[in-house]
Design a protein around this motif. Structure first.
Motif, PDB file in Angstrom:
ATOM      1  N   ASN A  48       4.667  29.733  99.316  1.00 21.64           N
ATOM      2  CA  ASN A  48       5.332  31.018  99.222  1.00 21.64           C
ATOM      3  C   ASN A  48       4.286  32.122  99.373  1.00 21.64           C
ATOM      4  N   ALA A  49       4.367  32.809 100.506  1.00 20.80           N
ATOM      5  CA  ALA A  49       3.360  33.842 100.792  1.00 20.80           C
ATOM      6  C   ALA A  49       3.438  34.992  99.796  1.00 20.80           C
ATOM      7  N   VAL A  50       4.617  35.232  99.271  1.00 24.31           N
ATOM      8  CA  VAL A  50       4.769  36.329  98.313  1.00 24.31           C
ATOM      9  C   VAL A  50       3.951  36.039  97.056  1.00 24.31           C
ATOM     10  N   ALA A  51       4.094  34.836  96.546  1.00 22.45           N
ATOM     11  CA  ALA A  51       3.359  34.459  95.335  1.00 22.45           C
ATOM     12  C   ALA A  51       1.854  34.472  95.610  1.00 22.45           C
ATOM     13  N   SER A  53       0.259  36.206  97.759  1.00 21.04           N
ATOM     14  CA  SER A  53      -0.207  37.587  97.887  1.00 21.04           C
ATOM     15  C   SER A  53      -0.383  38.243  96.525  1.00 21.04           C
ATOM     16  N   LEU A  54       0.561  37.995  95.651  1.00 20.92           N
ATOM     17  CA  LEU A  54       0.481  38.612  94.327  1.00 20.92           C
ATOM     18  C   LEU A  54      -0.789  38.154  93.631  1.00 20.92           C
TER      19      LEU A  54
ATOM     20  N   ASN B  48       4.939  47.649  92.837  1.00 20.19           N
ATOM     21  CA  ASN B  48       4.404  46.647  93.752  1.00 20.19           C
ATOM     22  C   ASN B  48       5.559  45.780  94.257  1.00 20.19           C
ATOM     23  N   VAL B  50       5.532  43.331  96.200  1.00 15.76           N
ATOM     24  CA  VAL B  50       5.227  41.903  96.228  1.00 15.76           C
ATOM     25  C   VAL B  50       5.630  41.266  94.896  1.00 15.76           C
ATOM     26  N   ALA B  51       5.223  41.906  93.825  1.00 18.28           N
ATOM     27  CA  ALA B  51       5.558  41.378  92.499  1.00 18.28           C
ATOM     28  C   ALA B  51       7.069  41.384  92.284  1.00 18.28           C
ATOM     29  N   LEU B  54       8.679  38.541  94.139  1.00 13.01           N
ATOM     30  CA  LEU B  54       8.446  37.230  93.532  1.00 13.01           C
ATOM     31  C   LEU B  54       9.409  37.022  92.370  1.00 13.01           C
ATOM     32  N   ASP B 113       7.837  31.952 105.576  1.00  9.70           N
ATOM     33  CA  ASP B 113       6.812  31.914 104.525  1.00  9.70           C
ATOM     34  C   ASP B 113       6.842  33.195 103.696  1.00  9.70           C
ATOM     35  N   ARG B 114       7.159  34.279 104.352  1.00  9.99           N
ATOM     36  CA  ARG B 114       7.219  35.557 103.653  1.00  9.99           C
ATOM     37  C   ARG B 114       8.512  35.733 102.901  1.00  9.99           C
ATOM     38  N   ARG B 115       9.354  34.756 102.991  1.00  8.21           N
ATOM     39  CA  ARG B 115      10.611  34.773 102.273  1.00  8.21           C
ATOM     40  C   ARG B 115      11.493  35.966 102.606  1.00  8.21           C
TER      41      ARG B 115
END
Lengths: 348, 348
Positions: A48-51, A53-54, B48, B50-51, B54, B113-115
Motif C-alpha cells: 500500500n503506497a499510501v501507508a 508514504s506516511l 495530511n 496521505v494520513a 490511510l 498501489d496508490r489506492r
DNA sequence: CTGAAAGCGCTTACAG
DNA sequence: CTGAAAGCGCTTACAG
C-alpha cells in the motif's frame, strides 16, 4: 486486499521480515525470502503506497502545474515530464490551471496536501500566494517555461530572443514593415519577455512598436481572434502579426479567414511554439520551435536533484525559427520536412 | 510542516476535537471551534491527505488511463474528466499508455498501489491482465471510449455507426467509389468497430471493402503515413481514405502531400474524431465528431456513482458527421463556423 | 538474520 | 461536548 500482515502470516515470518524482503534489505535469509516471495505471489499482494508514504514521508510523486493542457505545447511538455519522471522512479500528478489563478491555487493546494515530493510549475498570472509560500517554506520546486522572478527556484526554459530576432529579420526580408504582436498576459514571464524581445528586434531595424500594434491576449485562441479583429479594424492594419503562442495564432487565423482575407497575401502570420499541425494548416505556419521534450526532461532532472539533495541547476535552451509559408514566399524552404529544418540556428 | 498535534496544542484541545472541527462534525462547542480555527490559521496547518487516506481507506482520487495524451481527442477527454471530477470533490491522476500495453500495465499497477478510489480506462490493445483482475476483484471501474467485452464494467462511449453511414453517403454523393480505411488495432473496440461500420455502410451501396483497402494502423500518425503510401502504391489506389482517428489522418495528409498530390483532387480524406485544427488544415478536413466533453463527464459520473454505492450506468452518445472540403466540393457547407454545423444529425 | 515495538498523521467508536 | 485510545499499513531503529 491483502496486507503485509496476511503475507507475514502466510509465510510464517514477521511483518518486519516481509518488509525487508520487499525493500531488498540485505539481511534476510534465503529461506525467508523464498517463503515471503511465494506468499506475495499467491496472495497477489501489492504494498500500500499510501501507508508507505506516511511512514517514509516521501510519495515518490511529482506535481506538475501547467497553465493549459489543451495547448499542444504543454501537452508535449507534460508527456516528456512524465516520461523522465518514470525513468527516475517517480509518478507525476498533473494540475491544469487553464490560465486561471484560482484553479492554479486549487491544484497547488491539492498537490501540497498530498505531500508530493516536489513541484514543477509554469505559473499562470504571476503565481499564487500559496506557491510563493511553499517555495519559501522549502518545498522542492522548479519552474518550467514561465517563472517568477526573485525566488530562489531553479528555472528551466527556452530563450526565444535570438529566434525572435531571426523572425523579425525574416519578416523584414519579405518586405513586411508594419509588424504587430499578440502578447500573452504581462504578468507571465513569457508574456512580457516575448514582447520585449520583439520590440528590441524591431529597434534594430529602426522600427518602432506602436501601442496600437500590441494586442493584449491571454494565450487562448479566443483572445487571438479578438486582438486580430482589432488589428484589422485599424486605419492602417499591420502587415504581419506575431502570435506569442500557438493557440492565439489559431485564433488569429480564424479572424483573418472570417473576413475573407488570406494569409500571407493580406496579412502575414507567425507563432511562438511549433506544433505538428502547423505543417498542415493553410498556409503552413512559420513558428518558433522550443525544444519542448528536452525542457521537460531537464526540469524533472533539476527537481529530482533538488529532492534527493543534489544541487539543482537552472537550464536555458535555445529556441529556433522554422520558416514556412505564412509570412510569404521569400525563400524556397517550405518543403515537406521543413518541420525539421531550422532557417537559422540560434545558439544564444 | 505543522501536524494535527501542533494545532491541538496551540488550541488547547485534543487532536480528536481538532479533527472534528476540520471535518465539520456537529458536536463541537463554538468556543473550541473558534480556538481550533485560529490555531489552524496561525500555523498555516493543512491536513495530511496521505494520513487521512490511510485512515479512511479512501483517497478521493480517480485514476484515468488513456492510450495517448498527445492525441487531442484524449487531451480533451482528460480535461473534461478532471473538470467533472473536481466538481464532485475528486482529483484525477492521469496515466498515459502511449498505446503500449506494458505502459498501460505500469500505470494500472501504480494507480492501484496508490489506492485510487476508482479507475477510468480506455484500454489499449485489449487491456492488461492486471486490469481484468482488478475489475473482477471489484475495483470500481468504468470504460471510456474503448472497452473490453465480457466484463461487468459500465461503458461510456460514442456510437459512430450512424455517422459513418452518413460519411459513406457523403463520399458516394461526391462520386467516390473506391473507398479505403485506415483501421486502428483490431484488439481495441474502436479499432474493429469502425471498420465493421464502414464495411456495413459500403454494403448498403453494394460496394465491397477489399482487403487491399483496409490498412492496419495503430492510431498514431506514422502508421497513417505508412498505410497511405501503401494505398498510393496500389495499381488501383482508392479515391477516398477514411482514417479512424485524427493522428492517422494527419499521417495520411503527410503521405499524400509528400507525393505532390492534393486532397481532395487526387484523394479524398476523412477522419474519425474532430479537432479544432481540422478547420484550418489545407483543405479543412471532414470528420466525425464525438461529444468528447460529455463523454468524459458522463464517465466520471458513472464511476463516482459506482464508488459511492449508487448503480452506475453505461452511456452511449451519438457521433455526428462534420463535412468540410477534404472529400470534395459537393455542397456549400464549408462556411467559417462549419465546425459547429452537423450535416446530418445522427441520433442512434 | 529476526521479531517486537514504536510511530508516521490522521479518524472514530467508546466512555464520560 | 470532549478526550484517551485504537488502528489504518507500513518501515526501521533496537535488542537479541
Amino acid at each position: 486486499m491483502a496486507s503485509i500482515k496476511d503475507v507475514a502470516a502466510a509465510a510464517g515470518v514477521s511483518v518486519a521480515t516481509v518488509s525487508r524482503v520487499l525493500n531488498d534489505h540485505p539481511s534476510v535469509s534465503d529461506d525467508a525470502r523464498t517463503r515471503v516471495l511465494a506468499a506475495v505471489e499467491t496472495l497477489g499482494y501489492r504494498p500500500n503506497a499510501v501507508a508507505r508514504s506516511l511512514r517514509t514521508d516521501q510519495t515518490r510523486t511529482l506535481g506538475l502545474v501547467i497553465s493549459d493542457v489543451l495547448n499542444p505545447y504543454f501537452t508535449e511538455l507534460a508527456r516528456s515530464v512524465e516520461e523522465e519522471a518514470r525513468a527516475l522512479g517517480y509518478s507525476v500528478i498533473i494540475g491544469n490551471a487553464d490560465e486561471r489563478p484560482d484553479l492554479q491555487d486549487h491544484h497547488v493546494r491539492t498537490l501540497l496536501d498530498r505531500r508530493i515530493d516536489g513541484l514543477l510549475v509554469s505559473p499562470a498570472e504571476g503565481g499564487s500566494p500559496l506557491m510563493l509560500e511553499a517555495a519559501r517554506a522549502g518545498t522542492p520546486m522548479v519552474f518550467v517555461d514561465r517563472w517568477i522572478p526573485g525566488l530562489d527556484v531553479p528555472v528551466v526554459r527556452a530563450d526565444g530572443r535570438a529566434a525572435i530576432r531571426d523572425l523579425v529579420a525574416h519578416l523584414h526580408r519579405l518586405g513586411h514593415r508594419r509588424l504587430a504582436i499578440i502578447a500573452g498576459p504581462a504578468a507571465t514571464t513569457t508574456g512580457s519577455e516575448r514582447v520585449e524581445a520583439f520590440r528590441e528586434a524591431l529597434a534594430e531595424y529602426g522600427a518602432p512598436l506602436p501601442d496600437a500594434y500590441i494586442g493584449q491576449g491571454d494565450f487562448q485562441a479566443e483572445s487571438g481572434r479578438r486582438v486580430t479583429e482589432g488589428f484589422l479594424d485599424l486605419p492602417e492594419p499591420p502587415e504581419a502579426v506575431f502570435a506569442t503562442d500557438n493557440l492565439m495564432a489559431l485564433g488569429a487565423l480564424d479572424a483573418i479567414r472570417a473576413r475573407g482575407l488570406q494569409v500571407p497575401r493580406d496579412m502575414a502570420l507567425a507563432a511562438f511554439d511549433d506544433i505538428p499541425w502547423f505543417v498542415h494548416t493553410d498556409p503552413p505556419i512559420t513558428a518558433i520551435a522550443q525544444p519542448t521534450g528536452e525542457l521537460g526532461r531537464a526540469a524533472v532532472r533539476a527537481l529530482v536533484d533538488r529532492i534527493e539533495g543534489r544541487p539543482p541547476q537552472s537550464v536555458t535552451l535555445p529556441a529556433r525559427l522554422v520558416a514556412r509559408r505564412s509570412c510569404g514566399e521569400g525563400r524556397a524552404n517550405d518543403n515537406r520536412d521543413d518541420n525539421q529544418t531550422p532557417v537559422q540556428r540560434s545558439t544564444s
